[in-house]
Design a protein around this motif. Structure first.
Motif, PDB file in Angstrom:
ATOM      1  N   LYS A 278      -2.261   2.474  -5.968  1.00 37.70           N
ATOM      2  CA  LYS A 278      -1.789   3.598  -7.187  1.00 37.70           C
ATOM      3  C   LYS A 278      -1.316   4.951  -6.351  1.00 37.70           C
ATOM      4  O   LYS A 278      -1.889   5.354  -5.073  1.00 37.70           O
ATOM      5  N   LEU A 279      -0.495   5.525  -6.663  1.00 36.93           N
ATOM      6  CA  LEU A 279       0.255   6.564  -6.008  1.00 36.93           C
ATOM      7  C   LEU A 279      -0.119   7.928  -6.731  1.00 36.93           C
ATOM      8  O   LEU A 279      -0.075   7.820  -7.794  1.00 36.93           O
ATOM      9  N   GLY A 280      -0.528   8.851  -5.953  1.00 37.87           N
ATOM     10  CA  GLY A 280      -1.008  10.040  -6.651  1.00 37.87           C
ATOM     11  C   GLY A 280       0.247  11.050  -6.744  1.00 37.87           C
ATOM     12  O   GLY A 280       1.118  10.771  -5.807  1.00 37.87           O
ATOM     13  N   PRO A 281       0.411  12.099  -7.444  1.00 37.33           N
ATOM     14  CA  PRO A 281       1.680  12.920  -7.422  1.00 37.33           C
ATOM     15  C   PRO A 281       2.076  13.461  -6.119  1.00 37.33           C
ATOM     16  O   PRO A 281       2.899  13.674  -5.752  1.00 37.33           O
ATOM     17  N   GLY A 282       1.021  14.092  -5.413  1.00 35.74           N
ATOM     18  CA  GLY A 282       1.303  14.560  -4.333  1.00 35.74           C
ATOM     19  C   GLY A 282       1.931  13.660  -3.303  1.00 35.74           C
ATOM     20  O   GLY A 282       3.083  13.913  -2.704  1.00 35.74           O
ATOM     21  N   THR A 283       1.452  12.222  -3.341  1.00 37.13           N
ATOM     22  CA  THR A 283       2.308  11.313  -2.489  1.00 37.13           C
ATOM     23  C   THR A 283       3.534  10.963  -2.856  1.00 37.13           C
ATOM     24  O   THR A 283       4.391  10.906  -2.218  1.00 37.13           O
ATOM     25  N   LEU A 284       3.629  10.801  -4.351  1.00 41.15           N
ATOM     26  CA  LEU A 284       4.882  10.578  -5.016  1.00 41.15           C
ATOM     27  C   LEU A 284       5.732  11.571  -4.672  1.00 41.15           C
ATOM     28  O   LEU A 284       7.029  11.278  -4.187  1.00 41.15           O
ATOM     29  N   TYR A 285       5.344  12.976  -4.742  1.00 39.39           N
ATOM     30  CA  TYR A 285       6.654  13.906  -4.658  1.00 39.39           C
ATOM     31  C   TYR A 285       6.962  14.107  -3.472  1.00 39.39           C
ATOM     32  O   TYR A 285       8.130  14.472  -3.119  1.00 39.39           O
ATOM     33  N   ASP A 286       5.964  14.126  -2.545  1.00 39.59           N
ATOM     34  CA  ASP A 286       6.156  14.044  -0.940  1.00 39.59           C
ATOM     35  C   ASP A 286       7.311  13.176  -0.491  1.00 39.59           C
ATOM     36  O   ASP A 286       8.219  13.449   0.089  1.00 39.59           O
ATOM     37  N   ASN A 287       7.330  11.941  -1.025  1.00 42.87           N
ATOM     38  CA  ASN A 287       8.198  10.797  -0.870  1.00 42.87           C
ATOM     39  C   ASN A 287       9.561  11.007  -1.464  1.00 42.87           C
ATOM     40  O   ASN A 287      10.432  10.923  -0.990  1.00 42.87           O
ATOM     41  N   LEU A 288       9.489  11.608  -2.965  1.00 40.08           N
ATOM     42  CA  LEU A 288      10.483  11.847  -3.635  1.00 40.08           C
ATOM     43  C   LEU A 288      11.620  12.947  -2.937  1.00 40.08           C
ATOM     44  O   LEU A 288      12.607  12.684  -2.911  1.00 40.08           O
ATOM     45  N   GLN A 289      10.833  13.931  -2.303  1.00 43.18           N
ATOM     46  CA  GLN A 289      11.512  14.776  -1.650  1.00 43.18           C
ATOM     47  C   GLN A 289      12.211  14.368  -0.578  1.00 43.18           C
ATOM     48  O   GLN A 289      13.589  14.676  -0.541  1.00 43.18           O
TER      49      GLN A 289
END
Lengths: 142, 114
Positions: B45-56
């Motif tokens: 499960k990805l949290g939004p923080g991890t997701l957007y950090d990687n998306l950035q």
């Protein structure tokens, strides 16, 4: 809970929160696991400031800038220990020098010198790190 | 092209999952999180923080791009992301790398069993 999450999002670096902040808040509102998302936001906050923004370099520079002058000052005082009236450990077995033949100089100049070196090192490394940090940020934007 | 890709490999588990989620269609952040959870059977499960950090990171590296797609009933804060041709090539290269690795692992295990 929502207010706390918003505060955590607002504490992220400017470019990150501009780009992703509103959507992070939206996900928090839609998702039913606030505790897990709060923990995730805290981890993200640390990662953004200390890894992605390379602030760890500034922190490391400050640490090095603090340790080097401390070691130098300690070395200076230790080297001049006998003259400062603080006998080094290996000389303890020698007979004491009669007080009238040698008067120990004051420790003040050494402390001032060590402090000056410390201030110079800390400011120098901080200025260098911040300049380098800004330069690398500009290069990344370009 | 292969040389360009090799500097990005191997991909981290989070990035691999994000790219896999975007391989089929463009998705918004929450959609990526749900797809990652579905693909892994709920074990990752990805949290939004991890997701957007990687998306950035993926956006900066030109692997993923923001899409102009919007559903009419979407919240205006929602953004969609898609894999570009470079990202698709990177995912293909990583899957190829993993296939080779699994093949070697299976051979080693077979040898060990004999």
């Amino acid at each position: 809970m929502t207010m706390l999450y918003r505060r955590l999002v607002a504490m992220h670096p400017y470019s990150f929160r501009q780009q992703f902040g509103p959507e992070m808040e939206l996900i928090f509102e839609e998702s039913g696991r606030p505790a897990r998302l709060l923990a995730d936001a805290l981890v993200s906050l640390n990662r953004q400031w200390f890894l992605r923004s390379r602030m760890w370099i500034v922190a490391l520079a400050a640490l090095v800038g603090g340790v080097i002058p401390f070691a130098l000052g300690f070395g200076l005082i230790r080297a001049a220990g006998g003259r400062l009236g603080v006998a080094p450990v290996m000389h303890r077995h020698l007979p004491p020098v009669p007080p009238h033949t040698m008067s120990p100089p004051s420790a003040e100049p050494f402390i001032v010198l060590a402090t000056a070196i410390a201030v110079l090192f800390i400011s120098g490394t901080m200025i260098f790190a911040i300049t380098w940090f800004r330069y690398s940020q500009q290069r990344r934007r370009a | 092209m292969q040389d360009d890709l090799s500097e990005f490999l191997p991909l981290s588990p989070a990035i691999l999952h994000i790219l896999m989620a975007l391989a089929g269609e463009e998705r918004h952040g929450y959609g990526i999180m749900q797809e990652v959870s579905r693909q892994s059977g709920g074990s990752y499960k990805l949290g939004p923080g991890t997701l957007y950090d990687n998306l950035q990171k993926l956006l900066e590296q030109g692997i993923v791009e923001e899409s102009t797609h919007r559903d009419k009933d979407d919240d205006p804060r929602r953004k969609y992301y898609r894999l570009n041709p470079f990202g698709a090539g990177l995912l293909t290269a990583e899957i190829g790398r993993l296939e080779t690795l699994f093949r070697k692992a299976k051979t080693q295990l077979r040898k060990a069993a004999i």
